[in-house]
Design a protein around this motif. Structure first.
Motif, short mmCIF file in Angstrom:
data_model
loop_
_atom_site.label_atom_id
_atom_site.label_comp_id
_atom_site.label_asym_id
_atom_site.label_seq_id
_atom_site.Cartn_x
_atom_site.Cartn_y
_atom_site.Cartn_z
N VAL A 160 0.83 -1.20 0.00
CA VAL A 160 0.00 0.00 0.00
C VAL A 160 0.87 1.25 0.00
O VAL A 160 0.51 2.27 -0.59
CB VAL A 160 -0.96 -0.01 1.22
CG1 VAL A 160 -1.73 1.29 1.32
CG2 VAL A 160 -1.91 -1.18 1.10
N SER A 161 2.03 1.19 0.64
CA SER A 161 2.89 2.37 0.70
C SER A 161 3.39 2.79 -0.68
O SER A 161 3.65 3.97 -0.91
CB SER A 161 4.07 2.12 1.64
OG SER A 161 4.84 1.03 1.18
N LYS A 162 3.49 1.87 -1.61
CA LYS A 162 3.92 2.22 -2.98
C LYS A 162 2.91 3.13 -3.64
O LYS A 162 3.27 4.12 -4.27
CB LYS A 162 4.12 0.95 -3.81
CG LYS A 162 5.26 0.08 -3.33
CD LYS A 162 5.30 -1.21 -4.11
CE LYS A 162 6.30 -2.16 -3.47
NZ LYS A 162 6.20 -3.50 -4.02
N VAL A 163 1.64 2.81 -3.51
CA VAL A 163 0.59 3.63 -4.10
C VAL A 163 0.56 5.01 -3.44
O VAL A 163 0.45 6.04 -4.10
CB VAL A 163 -0.78 2.94 -3.96
CG1 VAL A 163 -1.91 3.84 -4.46
CG2 VAL A 163 -0.78 1.62 -4.69
N PHE A 164 0.68 5.03 -2.13
CA PHE A 164 0.67 6.30 -1.39
C PHE A 164 1.84 7.18 -1.83
O PHE A 164 1.67 8.36 -2.11
CB PHE A 164 0.75 6.02 0.11
CG PHE A 164 0.81 7.26 0.95
CD1 PHE A 164 -0.34 7.97 1.23
CD2 PHE A 164 2.02 7.71 1.45
CE1 PHE A 164 -0.29 9.12 1.99
CE2 PHE A 164 2.09 8.87 2.22
CZ PHE A 164 0.93 9.58 2.49
N THR A 165 3.03 6.60 -1.92
CA THR A 165 4.22 7.36 -2.32
C THR A 165 4.09 7.89 -3.75
O THR A 165 4.38 9.05 -4.02
CB THR A 165 5.48 6.48 -2.18
OG1 THR A 165 5.58 6.03 -0.83
CG2 THR A 165 6.73 7.25 -2.56
N ALA A 166 3.64 7.04 -4.65
CA ALA A 166 3.50 7.46 -6.06
C ALA A 166 2.47 8.58 -6.18
O ALA A 166 2.69 9.56 -6.90
CB ALA A 166 3.10 6.27 -6.91
N THR A 167 1.36 8.47 -5.47
CA THR A 167 0.32 9.50 -5.52
C THR A 167 0.85 10.82 -4.98
O THR A 167 0.61 11.88 -5.55
CB THR A 167 -0.93 9.06 -4.72
OG1 THR A 167 -1.39 7.83 -5.27
CG2 THR A 167 -2.02 10.10 -4.78
N THR A 168 1.57 10.75 -3.87
CA THR A 168 2.14 11.97 -3.28
C THR A 168 3.12 12.64 -4.25
O THR A 168 3.09 13.86 -4.43
CB THR A 168 2.86 11.63 -1.95
OG1 THR A 168 1.91 11.02 -1.08
CG2 THR A 168 3.42 12.88 -1.31
N LEU A 169 3.97 11.84 -4.88
CA LEU A 169 4.93 12.40 -5.83
C LEU A 169 4.22 13.05 -7.02
O LEU A 169 4.61 14.13 -7.47
CB LEU A 169 5.89 11.32 -6.32
CG LEU A 169 6.91 10.84 -5.28
CD1 LEU A 169 7.70 9.65 -5.82
CD2 LEU A 169 7.85 11.98 -4.91
N LEU A 170 3.19 12.41 -7.53
CA LEU A 170 2.44 12.98 -8.65
C LEU A 170 1.75 14.29 -8.25
O LEU A 170 1.72 15.25 -9.03
CB LEU A 170 1.42 11.99 -9.18
CG LEU A 170 2.02 10.78 -9.92
CD1 LEU A 170 0.94 9.75 -10.22
CD2 LEU A 170 2.72 11.24 -11.18
N LEU A 171 1.22 14.35 -7.04
CA LEU A 171 0.60 15.58 -6.58
C LEU A 171 1.64 16.70 -6.44
O LEU A 171 1.38 17.85 -6.79
CB LEU A 171 -0.10 15.35 -5.23
CG LEU A 171 -1.39 14.53 -5.31
CD1 LEU A 171 -1.86 14.16 -3.90
CD2 LEU A 171 -2.47 15.28 -6.05
N LEU A 172 2.82 16.36 -5.96
CA LEU A 172 3.87 17.36 -5.82
C LEU A 172 4.34 17.83 -7.20
O LEU A 172 4.61 19.03 -7.40
CB LEU A 172 5.05 16.78 -5.03
CG LEU A 172 4.81 16.62 -3.55
CD1 LEU A 172 5.98 15.87 -2.90
CD2 LEU A 172 4.61 17.96 -2.87
N CYS A 173 4.43 16.93 -8.16
CA CYS A 173 4.83 17.32 -9.53
C CYS A 173 3.80 18.25 -10.16
O CYS A 173 4.13 19.10 -10.97
CB CYS A 173 5.01 16.08 -10.40
SG CYS A 173 6.48 15.12 -9.98
N ASP A 174 2.54 18.05 -9.80
CA ASP A 174 1.46 18.85 -10.37
C ASP A 174 1.44 20.27 -9.84
O ASP A 174 0.87 21.16 -10.47
CB ASP A 174 0.11 18.15 -10.08
CG ASP A 174 -1.02 18.72 -10.89
OD1 ASP A 174 -0.79 18.96 -12.11
OD2 ASP A 174 -2.11 18.91 -10.34
N GLU A 175 2.08 20.51 -8.71
CA GLU A 175 2.05 21.86 -8.10
C GLU A 175 2.87 22.85 -8.87
O GLU A 175 3.87 22.88 -9.27
CB GLU A 175 2.52 21.80 -6.65
CG GLU A 175 1.48 21.22 -5.76
CD GLU A 175 1.88 21.27 -4.29
OE1 GLU A 175 2.98 21.76 -3.96
OE2 GLU A 175 1.09 20.81 -3.48
#
Length: 90
Positions: A75-90
């Motif tokens: 589950v941590s892989k999905v959480f980490t990937a989502t967080t990184l994508l959100l940060l890239c979107d900023e």
């Protein structure tokens, strides 16, 4: 003459939820999802509240505590990937 509108109210500052209320909501969520136990933490402006509900082991009945170490597996892989994508979107 146009309608008079009120100026927008300033946003209410975020605050930590009451631990008893948070514990009750966690208990409801666990029952709804048929989860035997969970730990929930909320952080606001550097302050935090952590609550636990239920059991960590259904066979032994050992209680879930705020210090219980839970294995999250992949589950941590999905959480980490989502967080990184959100940060890239900023």
């Amino acid at each position: 003459m146009g309608a008079v509108t009120e100026p927008p109210h300033p946003p209410t500052p975020a605050r930590l939820p009451d631990p008893d209320e948070l514990r009750a909501r966690l208990a409801e969520a666990c029952e709804r999802a048929r989860v035997p136990g969970a730990v929930l933490g909320v952080s606001v402006d550097g302050e935090r509240t952590v609550v636990a509900h239920g059991v960590r082991n259904v066979a032994t009945g050992e209680a879930m505590t705020v210090d219980t170490v839970n294995q999250v597996a992949s589950v941590s892989k999905v959480f980490t990937a989502t967080t990184l994508l959100l940060l890239c979107d900023e």
